[in-house]
Structures are given as C-alpha cells and as structure tokens.
Design a protein around this motif. Structure first.
Motif, PDB file in Angstrom:
ATOM      1  N   LEU A 138       0.824  -1.212   0.000  1.00  0.00           N
ATOM      2  CA  LEU A 138       0.000   0.000   0.000  1.00  0.00           C
ATOM      3  C   LEU A 138       0.854   1.257   0.000  1.00  0.00           C
ATOM      4  N   TYR A 139       1.768   1.368   0.948  1.00  0.00           N
ATOM      5  CA  TYR A 139       2.511   2.621   1.103  1.00  0.00           C
ATOM      6  C   TYR A 139       3.587   2.783   0.026  1.00  0.00           C
ATOM      7  N   SER A 140       4.096   1.679  -0.500  1.00  0.00           N
ATOM      8  CA  SER A 140       5.029   1.777  -1.628  1.00  0.00           C
ATOM      9  C   SER A 140       4.307   2.305  -2.859  1.00  0.00           C
ATOM     10  N   THR A 141       3.065   1.873  -3.065  1.00  0.00           N
ATOM     11  CA  THR A 141       2.270   2.358  -4.198  1.00  0.00           C
ATOM     12  C   THR A 141       2.013   3.853  -4.089  1.00  0.00           C
ATOM     13  N   ILE A 142       1.792   4.336  -2.865  1.00  0.00           N
ATOM     14  CA  ILE A 142       1.552   5.773  -2.657  1.00  0.00           C
ATOM     15  C   ILE A 142       2.814   6.584  -2.936  1.00  0.00           C
ATOM     16  N   GLY A 143       3.978   5.979  -2.737  1.00  0.00           N
ATOM     17  CA  GLY A 143       5.222   6.676  -3.019  1.00  0.00           C
ATOM     18  C   GLY A 143       6.197   6.765  -1.868  1.00  0.00           C
ATOM     19  N   TYR A 144       5.942   6.028  -0.789  1.00  0.00           N
ATOM     20  CA  TYR A 144       6.847   6.025   0.356  1.00  0.00           C
ATOM     21  C   TYR A 144       7.795   4.832   0.279  1.00  0.00           C
ATOM     22  N   GLN A 145       9.063   5.070   0.621  1.00  0.00           N
ATOM     23  CA  GLN A 145      10.003   3.963   0.726  1.00  0.00           C
ATOM     24  C   GLN A 145       9.730   3.217   2.028  1.00  0.00           C
ATOM     25  N   ALA A 273     -12.640   7.758  -6.619  1.00  0.00           N
ATOM     26  CA  ALA A 273     -11.399   6.984  -6.689  1.00  0.00           C
ATOM     27  C   ALA A 273     -11.364   5.925  -5.595  1.00  0.00           C
ATOM     28  N   ARG A 274     -11.922   6.262  -4.430  1.00  0.00           N
ATOM     29  CA  ARG A 274     -12.032   5.261  -3.350  1.00  0.00           C
ATOM     30  C   ARG A 274     -12.955   4.126  -3.784  1.00  0.00           C
ATOM     31  N   ASP A 275     -14.098   4.492  -4.361  1.00  0.00           N
ATOM     32  CA  ASP A 275     -15.082   3.486  -4.766  1.00  0.00           C
ATOM     33  C   ASP A 275     -14.536   2.559  -5.864  1.00  0.00           C
ATOM     34  N   SER A 276     -13.663   3.102  -6.723  1.00  0.00           N
ATOM     35  CA  SER A 276     -13.118   2.297  -7.823  1.00  0.00           C
ATOM     36  C   SER A 276     -11.846   1.554  -7.439  1.00  0.00           C
ATOM     37  N   GLY A 277     -11.396   1.747  -6.201  1.00  0.00           N
ATOM     38  CA  GLY A 277     -10.220   1.032  -5.722  1.00  0.00           C
ATOM     39  C   GLY A 277      -8.896   1.717  -6.001  1.00  0.00           C
ATOM     40  N   HIS A 278      -8.925   2.932  -6.543  1.00  0.00           N
ATOM     41  CA  HIS A 278      -7.679   3.643  -6.827  1.00  0.00           C
ATOM     42  C   HIS A 278      -7.106   4.321  -5.572  1.00  0.00           C
ATOM     43  N   ILE A 279      -7.950   4.536  -4.579  1.00  0.00           N
ATOM     44  CA  ILE A 279      -7.511   5.012  -3.267  1.00  0.00           C
ATOM     45  C   ILE A 279      -7.930   3.955  -2.253  1.00  0.00           C
ATOM     46  N   ALA A 280      -7.003   3.538  -1.409  1.00  0.00           N
ATOM     47  CA  ALA A 280      -7.274   2.474  -0.449  1.00  0.00           C
ATOM     48  C   ALA A 280      -8.338   2.896   0.563  1.00  0.00           C
ATOM     49  N   SER A 281      -9.283   2.010   0.818  1.00  0.00           N
ATOM     50  CA  SER A 281     -10.347   2.310   1.780  1.00  0.00           C
ATOM     51  C   SER A 281      -9.790   2.614   3.162  1.00  0.00           C
TER      52      SER A 281
END
Length: 301
Positions: A138-145, A273-281
C-alpha cells in the motif's frame, strides 16, 4: 563569527556543533530571542560567539527550511517513521496520523517496520507477515520507501544507512517500537538507553527525554526524539488535512466543488477513486476520521 548547528538543547543551554565537528560548544541564547518570542531549536543553523569562560552565546538564528512542532526541531528534511510489527502491533491509523504531520511540514518520509526478528512461528507469525506485506504494498504504491528491519539481526540496516546519508533525519514513532535500538545499530558505541515493552500496558517507557542530533558516519544527522503516541491537529495548525494525503492530489483537482472536503459532496473525484479502488479504503477511512476529529477540536475551541 562562526556558524554551527544546534545538536542538543537541555536545561537552558544550546550545544552548538561547529564547522570542525569537534566537541559541541555549550551556549546560552541571547536575551533578545525571548523578547522577540523566538526560541532556538535543535537543528537550527546559528551564528555564535565564544565567551571568556570557554562557553558561548547563540547570536543569530539563520532562516529555517522546515520546523516541526512535535518533536521541536528545525531544518529536518527526512522523517524516519518507525513502526514495530509486534508489541506494539502495527497501527495504520497512527501511521497515517504521523504522515499527516510530516506531509504538513513539507518533509519526505521513510517507513521503517521494525522487530522482524521478534515475529513468532505459526499462525500468529503468518498473520503478522500478511499484514506487514499488505502495508508495504500500500505505502510503496503511494510513493513512500518502506524498509523492513531488525536492529538485532542487522536485516535492512544497510539500506537504512544509505537512505539517511546527507540528511537531517527525524527518527519518530510510538514508544516501544525500537527507535533507540535502531540508533544503537546505526551508530555503534552510542548505546542509547532502551526499554522492553511493559506486559501490563503493552507499550514501552519513554527512554529518550530530549531531542538530540547524532552525527552519522555516512554524513548528516539523526534526531532521536522522545516517544509520543498522540498528535493533535489543532496543536499542529493543520487546516488542509486532505492535502497531506499524497494520493488525493491528482483526483482532488477534478472534484466538482471548490473546497471539496471529500467526505460527502456529490461528484467528488476522491470518493469516486475510493469506490473504484484507486484510493485504499483504509487510508480514506482514516482521513474521514481525522476530519471528524479536527472538526470536533474546532467546535470545542
């Protein structure tokens, strides 16, 4: 007049590391700072003078590139957020609250999952591994190492050392997650005080009682900071919580209403974006909870 960096503040003294990296000079601050409502912080780049008794005086605070409220530190540019995977267990709510704090300060963050060597065998260990790997994705996808570590076995420590080089790093996290153990592994011979988790409370004691910058062999500094578990949005002066969630940025520009809070408005691109799964619930739900907390604080005050 020499320039240096405040590496420790304790009992009214400021310890200034000079350009030669010799023993820090014990300094008092000028009285004018108090009259102006200014306060030197650990991490401040300052000009200082030497006094006849071998000590010094902080004469000027140079402009800051960043300033954190808690921990009180200036000019830090990278936050190392340490979360143990066991005792205390990984809390994504607390992790997201830390990230709001760090994003608001304009800093980047590296997420460190600690105590890998403490994961037991069997069903409990399998559950912990699944939760840790899901959080890493999850957090790697957002952009955090994300760096997975064990201060005792050395796993992940070389990766972490490389990431810290050249920065003023803030090491922060809940009490008992192993921050002091990590610093001891990063700086051999330092031996900061550590404490085991209390079985009764399920959390550690505060083993670091003041903010101090530790010079790293690879260049840069590490700030080992007092443990804390609560971050108050009102205290931090945060108004735009949504802007502190990286993954909201691209979508929020497409919201129908200007100033959209992303909680209830029709045609909100963030909710879509949340509903479509592009943002984690999990991230969105934490955001909604933080907004409710912030509104309640504003209502009380």
């Amino acid at each position: 007049m020499p320039e240096g960096i405040i590496v420790k503040a304790l009992s009214g003294y400021y310890y200034v590391q000079g350009p030669d990296n010799e023993e820090p000079v014990q300094c008092r601050g000028r009285g004018i700072f108090k009259k102006r409502g200014e306060s030197p912080l650990v991490g401040d780049r300052v000009r200082y003078s030497h006094t006849e008794n071998g000590e010094g005086t902080v004469e000027q605070i140079l402009p800051r590139s960043s300033e954190l409220v808690r921990p009180p530190i200036a000019n830090a540019d990278l936050a190392i957020l340490v979360f143990s995977v066991i005792r205390p267990e990984l809390s994504l709510i607390l992790l997201d609250k830390f990230l709001v704090h760090i994003e608001h300060a304009g800093m980047d963050a590296i997420l460190v999952f600690s105590k890998l060597d403490r994961i037991p065998e069997g069903d409990e260990g399998d559950r912990i591994h699944r939760e840790m790997e899901a959080a890493e994705r999850l957090y790697s996808t957002i952009g955090y190492q994300v760096v997975k570590t064990s201060a005792h076995s050395g796993e992940g420590m070389e990766t972490l050392r490389a990431a810290l080089a050249g920065h003023i790093n803030v090491l922060a996290g809940q009490s008992g997650v192993g921050k002091s153990s990590l610093v001891n592994a990063l700086v051999p011979g330092l031996q900061l005080e550590t404490n085991e988790i209390s079985d009764k409370l399920g959390r550690g004691k505060h083993t670091t009682r003041h903010v101090e910058l530790i010079l790293l062999a690879g260049g840069g500094y590490m700030a080992d900071t007092p443990g804390f578990s609560q971050l108050d949005f009102a205290e931090l002066g945060i108004d735009e919580i949504g802007s502190c969630f990286r993954e909201f940025t691209d979508y929020s520009q497409s919201c129908k209403f200007r100033g959209c809070t992303h909680t209830h408005e029709p045609h909100c691109a963030v909710i879509e974006a949340r509903d479509s799964g592009h943002i984690a619930s999990s991230r969105y739900d934490n955001y909604v909870g933080f907004m409710a907390e912030w509104k309640e604080i504003k209502r009380r005050y």
